[in-house]
Design an enzyme around this catalytic site. Structure first.
Site, PDB file in Angstrom:
ATOM      1  N   PHE A 201       0.860  -1.194   0.000  1.00 13.06           N
ATOM      2  CA  PHE A 201       0.000   0.000   0.000  1.00 13.06           C
ATOM      3  C   PHE A 201       0.886   1.230   0.000  1.00 13.06           C
ATOM      4  O   PHE A 201       1.787   1.351   0.818  1.00 13.06           O
ATOM      5  CB  PHE A 201      -0.911   0.010   1.230  1.00 13.06           C
ATOM      6  CG  PHE A 201      -1.890   1.155   1.191  1.00 13.06           C
ATOM      7  CD1 PHE A 201      -3.058   1.074   0.431  1.00 13.06           C
ATOM      8  CD2 PHE A 201      -1.649   2.329   1.894  1.00 13.06           C
ATOM      9  CE1 PHE A 201      -3.954   2.132   0.377  1.00 13.06           C
ATOM     10  CE2 PHE A 201      -2.540   3.391   1.846  1.00 13.06           C
ATOM     11  CZ  PHE A 201      -3.689   3.300   1.083  1.00 13.06           C
TER      12      PHE A 201
ATOM     13  N   ASP B  82       9.246   2.781   1.080  1.00 14.20           N
ATOM     14  CA  ASP B  82       8.093   3.518   1.585  1.00 14.20           C
ATOM     15  C   ASP B  82       8.056   3.317   3.095  1.00 14.20           C
ATOM     16  O   ASP B  82       7.647   2.267   3.589  1.00 14.20           O
ATOM     17  CB  ASP B  82       6.811   2.982   0.918  1.00 14.20           C
ATOM     18  CG  ASP B  82       5.566   3.672   1.461  1.00 14.20           C
ATOM     19  OD1 ASP B  82       5.641   4.339   2.519  1.00 14.20           O
ATOM     20  OD2 ASP B  82       4.502   3.529   0.831  1.00 14.20           O
TER      21      ASP B  82
ATOM     22  N   LYS C 200       2.955  10.303   8.164  1.00 13.98           N
ATOM     23  CA  LYS C 200       2.331   9.785   9.390  1.00 13.98           C
ATOM     24  C   LYS C 200       2.989  10.342  10.665  1.00 13.98           C
ATOM     25  O   LYS C 200       2.852  11.525  10.949  1.00 13.98           O
ATOM     26  CB  LYS C 200       2.300   8.267   9.362  1.00 13.98           C
ATOM     27  CG  LYS C 200       1.285   7.732   8.331  1.00 13.98           C
ATOM     28  CD  LYS C 200       0.933   6.290   8.553  1.00 13.98           C
ATOM     29  CE  LYS C 200      -0.006   5.731   7.502  1.00 13.98           C
ATOM     30  NZ  LYS C 200      -1.407   5.866   7.831  1.00 13.98           N
TER      31      LYS C 200
HETATM   32  C1  PLP Z   1       3.066   2.449   3.651  1.00 12.70           C
HETATM   33  C2  PLP Z   1       2.133   3.567   3.343  1.00 12.70           C
HETATM   34  N1  PLP Z   1       2.387   4.372   2.309  1.00 12.70           N
HETATM   35  C3  PLP Z   1       1.588   5.408   1.998  1.00 12.70           C
HETATM   36  C4  PLP Z   1       0.448   5.663   2.718  1.00 12.70           C
HETATM   37  C5  PLP Z   1      -0.432   6.823   2.321  1.00 12.70           C
HETATM   38  O1  PLP Z   1      -0.243   7.880   3.195  1.00 12.70           O
HETATM   39  P1  PLP Z   1      -1.318   9.076   3.227  1.00 12.70           P
HETATM   40  O2  PLP Z   1      -2.614   8.472   3.660  1.00 12.70           O
HETATM   41  O3  PLP Z   1      -0.738  10.054   4.210  1.00 12.70           O
HETATM   42  O4  PLP Z   1      -1.382   9.630   1.847  1.00 12.70           O
HETATM   43  C6  PLP Z   1       0.139   4.840   3.798  1.00 12.70           C
HETATM   44  C7  PLP Z   1      -1.099   5.080   4.583  1.00 12.70           C
HETATM   45  O5  PLP Z   1      -1.626   4.219   5.239  1.00 12.70           O
HETATM   46  C8  PLP Z   1       0.995   3.771   4.136  1.00 12.70           C
HETATM   47  O6  PLP Z   1       0.735   2.950   5.152  1.00 12.70           O
END
Ligand code: PLP
Length: 404
Positions: A138, A223, A252
């Site tokens: 994700f 990520d 986050k």
């Molecule tokens: C690993 C990862 N990347 C990207 C995101 C997306 O972040 P945002 O919701 O701040 O756009 C998330 C959100 O849960 C995530 O867990």
């Protein structure tokens, strides 16, 4: 609309893409929250791994209010002191030489993917554009990031997805060997899959990805939106693995609840993001940067990082004790304060059934997919709140088992 907003207002006024719980929290302090009725909750959800220092931590409140009285916004036509201080702090604490600031994880990943494509385009030509990602990964909800993410349900129904994206199997290096070649520009991976079920990468897998990327001159993107800013017990998870990416994304917990994102990269790669190639009105916003700097400086200390490891052990012990009593979990796993409990076969797919029961008992938790109960509390959650939260979880699990 009545004077005091109600849950019914959500259905009335908001686009129906979420289905929030009935309770409306109105106040938070540390790892406790109170709703409109004055009911108190212990927070193991942390705003989905965002409230890294709990709610209204004095250090973050001080940073935010001090900046709020000074300067709110300039855009990128000017630079500002908090953005520069945050970028310098991130560079000094990590592998990175350069930082791009934005407002969310999805935006940070969008920047990372565009940077990788542009870098490969500039250095190798049009053909080198393919992106390798992983099933169940994700990376956000922009159209590029849902396409790179490994959960097709998030990209289906929106028309043609961007091309040149392929998915391997997480923790299976052979599946990547079959996908990577001279046309590949980037491999994007979470060091621990979060939404995909709290699955830590095997160290050999990440090292193998690094070696494959080096062999084909491919950029390795970590990520760390969910795993970063202390969540796994080091400032970034890559520091524990000893495998260094070319690009890393963070959000986050980085802002502790204030929207901020960052993309970190090296002097070798950064120049591809030349003037005009990418941007965001709010990137480097002074309020966001001031809060993120305070969060990073507070979290990246031996006391806080050691405390995360200690709290991880406490979470595990409590969850194992609950499991000895009720036998609902197949496996308890995770790193630092990103902890998952996978449901046992008899409770397959029922992780989400625990959430409303937990809420009734006064505990907020999360799921990661249908089969994993997820906890991502404050990195400084008091031990007493862990114990009390686990007592509430035990009652919720007992009710699940009893079929209530
Ligand atoms: C690993 C990862 N990347 C990207 C995101 C997306 O972040 P945002 O919701 O701040 O756009 C998330 C959100 O849960 C995530 O867990």
């Amino acid at each position: 609309m009545s004077q005091t907003p109600t849950r019914a207002d959500f259905d009335h006024y908001m686009v129906p893409n979420y289905a929030p719980q009935q309770a409306i929290p109105v106040r938070g302090e540390g790892s406790r929250l109170w709703d409109q009725e004055g009911r108190e909750y212990i927070d193991f959800a942390g705003g989905i791994a965002v409230n890294g220092l709990g709610h209204c931590h004095p250090v973050l409140v001080e940073a935010l209010t001090a900046q709020a009285n000074r300067l709110w916004h300039l855009s990128n036509v000017y630079t500002n002191e908090p953005a520069l201080a945050l970028a310098r702090s991130l560079v000094e604490r990590t592998f990175a030489d350069k930082v791009y600031l934005c407002s969310s994880g999805g935006e940070a990943n969008e920047a990372a993917l565009k940077l990788a494509r542009r870098w490969a385009h500039d250095h190798h030509g049009e053909h080198k554009h393919r992106i390798v990602s992983f099933a169940q990964s994700f990376h956000g909800r922009t159209f590029f990031t849902v396409s790179v993410g490994g959960q097709p349900k998030y990209s289906q129904g929106f028309g043609p997805v961007p091309g040149g994206i392929v998915h391997g199997q997480f923790n299976d290096l052979d599946s990547v060997r079959n996908l990577i070649d001279d046309d590949t520009c980037a491999v994007m991976v979470e060091p621990m899959q979060g939404e995909g079920g709290i699955i830590p990468a095997d160290p050999e897998f990440l090292q193998g990805l690094r070696d494959l990327c080096d062999a084909f001159d491919v950029l390795l993107i970590f990520d760390e939106v969910q795993t970063g800013a202390g969540r796994t017990g080091s400032l970034y998870a890559y520091q524990q693995y000893g495998v260094t990416p070319d690009i890393l994304t963070s959000a986050k917990s980085l802002g502790g609840g204030f929207p901020v994102g960052a993309m970190l990269t090296t002097d070798r790669v950064a120049p591809a993001m030349a003037i005009g190639t990418h941007g965001s009105t709010y990137g480097g916003n002074p309020l966001a940067s001031a809060v993120a700097l305070a969060a990073v400086e507070y979290i990246d200390t031996p006391e806080v990082l050691e405390g995360i490891k200690h709290r991880h052990d406490l979470f595990r012990e409590h969850l194992e004790a609950i499991n000895r009593q009720h036998g609902v979990f197949k496996e308890i796993r995770g790193m630092g304060l990103l902890v998952g409990a996978e449901m046992a076969p008899a409770y397959e797919g029922r992780a989400k059934d625990i959430l409303p029961l937990a809420l009734e008992e006064g505990l907020m938790a999360l799921v990661a997919g249908p089969n994993v109960l997820r906890m991502a509390p404050s990195l400084v959650i008091p031990e007493a709140d862990i114990a009390e939260g686990m007592a509430r979880l035990e009652r919720a699990v007992a009710r699940l088992v009893a079929g209530q």
